[in-house]
Design a protein around this motif. Structure first.
Motif, PDB file in Angstrom:
ATOM      1  N   UNK A  25       0.979  -1.196   0.110  1.00 51.46           N
ATOM      2  CA  UNK A  25       0.010  -0.112  -0.047  1.00 51.46           C
ATOM      3  C   UNK A  25       0.682   1.216   0.084  1.00 51.46           C
ATOM      4  N   UNK A  26       0.885   2.325  -1.010  1.00 50.66           N
ATOM      5  CA  UNK A  26       1.377   3.396  -1.168  1.00 50.66           C
ATOM      6  C   UNK A  26       0.806   4.523  -1.112  1.00 50.66           C
ATOM      7  N   UNK A  27       1.433   5.690  -0.922  1.00 46.51           N
ATOM      8  CA  UNK A  27       0.638   6.979  -1.034  1.00 46.51           C
ATOM      9  C   UNK A  27       1.657   8.253  -0.696  1.00 46.51           C
ATOM     10  N   UNK A  28       0.774   9.324  -0.591  1.00 40.44           N
ATOM     11  CA  UNK A  28       1.917  10.618  -0.494  1.00 40.44           C
ATOM     12  C   UNK A  28       1.076  11.431   0.709  1.00 40.44           C
ATOM     13  N   UNK A  29       1.866  12.211   1.555  1.00 40.27           N
ATOM     14  CA  UNK A  29       1.143  13.137   2.482  1.00 40.27           C
ATOM     15  C   UNK A  29       1.816  14.448   2.080  1.00 40.27           C
ATOM     16  N   UNK A  30       0.821  15.408   2.058  1.00 37.01           N
ATOM     17  CA  UNK A  30       1.306  16.708   2.008  1.00 37.01           C
ATOM     18  C   UNK A  30       0.330  17.727   2.830  1.00 37.01           C
ATOM     19  N   UNK A  31       0.953  19.022   2.880  1.00 37.71           N
ATOM     20  CA  UNK A  31      -0.088  19.813   3.709  1.00 37.71           C
ATOM     21  C   UNK A  31      -1.186  20.544   2.864  1.00 37.71           C
ATOM     22  N   UNK A  32      -1.609  21.469   3.497  1.00 37.59           N
ATOM     23  CA  UNK A  32      -2.995  22.407   2.561  1.00 37.59           C
ATOM     24  C   UNK A  32      -2.171  23.000   1.261  1.00 37.59           C
ATOM     25  N   UNK A  33      -1.235  23.394   1.589  1.00 41.43           N
ATOM     26  CA  UNK A  33      -0.531  24.030   0.516  1.00 41.43           C
ATOM     27  C   UNK A  33       0.177  23.196  -0.586  1.00 41.43           C
ATOM     28  N   UNK A  34       0.055  21.773  -0.495  1.00 37.48           N
ATOM     29  CA  UNK A  34       0.570  21.061  -1.274  1.00 37.48           C
ATOM     30  C   UNK A  34       2.040  20.707  -1.315  1.00 37.48           C
ATOM     31  N   UNK A  35       2.630  20.969  -0.143  1.00 39.21           N
ATOM     32  CA  UNK A  35       4.107  20.921   0.297  1.00 39.21           C
ATOM     33  C   UNK A  35       4.335  19.503   0.666  1.00 39.21           C
ATOM     34  N   UNK A  58       9.085   9.512   3.531  1.00 36.78           N
ATOM     35  CA  UNK A  58      10.349   9.780   3.059  1.00 36.78           C
ATOM     36  C   UNK A  58      10.687  11.428   3.014  1.00 36.78           C
ATOM     37  N   UNK A  59      11.631  11.765   2.599  1.00 36.63           N
ATOM     38  CA  UNK A  59      11.853  13.193   2.303  1.00 36.63           C
ATOM     39  C   UNK A  59      10.967  13.927   1.410  1.00 36.63           C
ATOM     40  N   UNK A  60      10.164  13.269   0.419  1.00 40.55           N
ATOM     41  CA  UNK A  60       9.267  13.954  -0.433  1.00 40.55           C
ATOM     42  C   UNK A  60       7.833  13.469  -0.136  1.00 40.55           C
ATOM     43  N   UNK A  61       7.582  13.129   1.126  1.00 38.27           N
ATOM     44  CA  UNK A  61       6.222  12.781   1.688  1.00 38.27           C
ATOM     45  C   UNK A  61       5.657  11.463   1.169  1.00 38.27           C
ATOM     46  N   UNK A  62       6.464  10.699   0.565  1.00 39.50           N
ATOM     47  CA  UNK A  62       5.817   9.319   0.233  1.00 39.50           C
ATOM     48  C   UNK A  62       6.124   8.125   1.050  1.00 39.50           C
ATOM     49  N   UNK A 103      -2.983  12.379   0.662  1.00 42.02           N
ATOM     50  CA  UNK A 103      -3.521  12.822   1.996  1.00 42.02           C
ATOM     51  C   UNK A 103      -3.067  14.075   2.294  1.00 42.02           C
ATOM     52  N   UNK A 104      -4.034  15.269   2.680  1.00 42.74           N
ATOM     53  CA  UNK A 104      -3.438  16.559   3.089  1.00 42.74           C
ATOM     54  C   UNK A 104      -3.828  16.724   4.462  1.00 42.74           C
ATOM     55  N   UNK A 105      -2.903  17.004   5.088  1.00 45.57           N
ATOM     56  CA  UNK A 105      -2.858  17.424   6.528  1.00 45.57           C
ATOM     57  C   UNK A 105      -3.131  19.078   7.003  1.00 45.57           C
ATOM     58  N   UNK A 106      -3.893  19.362   7.723  1.00 47.72           N
ATOM     59  CA  UNK A 106      -4.409  20.683   8.165  1.00 47.72           C
ATOM     60  C   UNK A 106      -3.321  21.152   9.218  1.00 47.72           C
ATOM     61  N   UNK A 107      -2.751  22.471   9.212  1.00 50.18           N
ATOM     62  CA  UNK A 107      -1.740  22.958  10.265  1.00 50.18           C
ATOM     63  C   UNK A 107      -2.588  23.105  11.407  1.00 50.18           C
ATOM     64  N   UNK A 108      -1.826  22.974  12.562  1.00 56.53           N
ATOM     65  CA  UNK A 108      -2.603  23.055  13.975  1.00 56.53           C
ATOM     66  C   UNK A 108      -1.515  23.926  14.832  1.00 56.53           C
ATOM     67  N   UNK A 109      -1.735  24.916  14.907  1.00 62.55           N
ATOM     68  CA  UNK A 109      -0.582  26.018  15.553  1.00 62.55           C
ATOM     69  C   UNK A 109      -1.201  25.882  16.848  1.00 62.55           C
TER      70      UNK A 109
END
Length: 138
Positions: A25-35, A58-62, A103-109
């Motif tokens: 199973x594979x995928x990618x994780x980014x923030x709301x700004x697609x970083x 990893x270093x590129x979110x995969x 998957x997009x994660x939302x910032x939580x300050x």
């Protein structure tokens, strides 16, 4: 030691069907700004929240999880500074590899209050006491 043909055939079929039922199973994780979010914790859980296996991106979110058997699962994503997210998915018998959507994660300050660290200028040991003078005492 002699093994009969029937035993060898059934054991090979059992091993073959067991390995075929497991898929990556594979995928990618980014923030709301697609970083890409590097080093995000990814946990594979059964539908009752029992831990199965985990990894980090990893270093590129995969990320990639190996040998996932057929069934229903939850993927839990967490990273410092972001809200945790849970993504439900199913692995079917016909899948050879399961690629999940990004998957997009939302910032939580969270703003922390003031932190004050206090220490002692005395260090007690078995046979002596060390006294560390502060700036004014020096």
């Amino acid at each position: 030691m002699k093994l009969n043909k029937y035993y060898l055939l059934t054991s090979c079929l059992a091993v073959g069907s067991f390995t075929h039922a497991q898929v990556p199973v594979k995928g990618m994780v980014t923030d709301e700004h697609k970083e890409a979010l590097a080093y995000t914790t990814v946990r594979l859980l059964r539908s009752d929240s029992t831990f199965v296996q985990g990894t980090v991106t990893d270093s590129i979110g995969c990320y990639r999880l190996e040998n996932v058997q057929k069934g229903s699962y939850l993927l839990s994503f967490s990273s410092i500074g972001y809200e945790a997210k849970i993504y439900p998915f199913t692995v079917g018998g016909e899948d050879t590899e399961k690629a999940l959507p990004v998957v997009y994660l939302k910032e939580n300050s969270v703003l922390l209050g003031e932190v004050e660290v206090k220490g002692s200028s005395f260090i007690r040991q078995k046979d002596r006491v060390l006294i560390i003078p502060d700036k004014q005492q020096v």
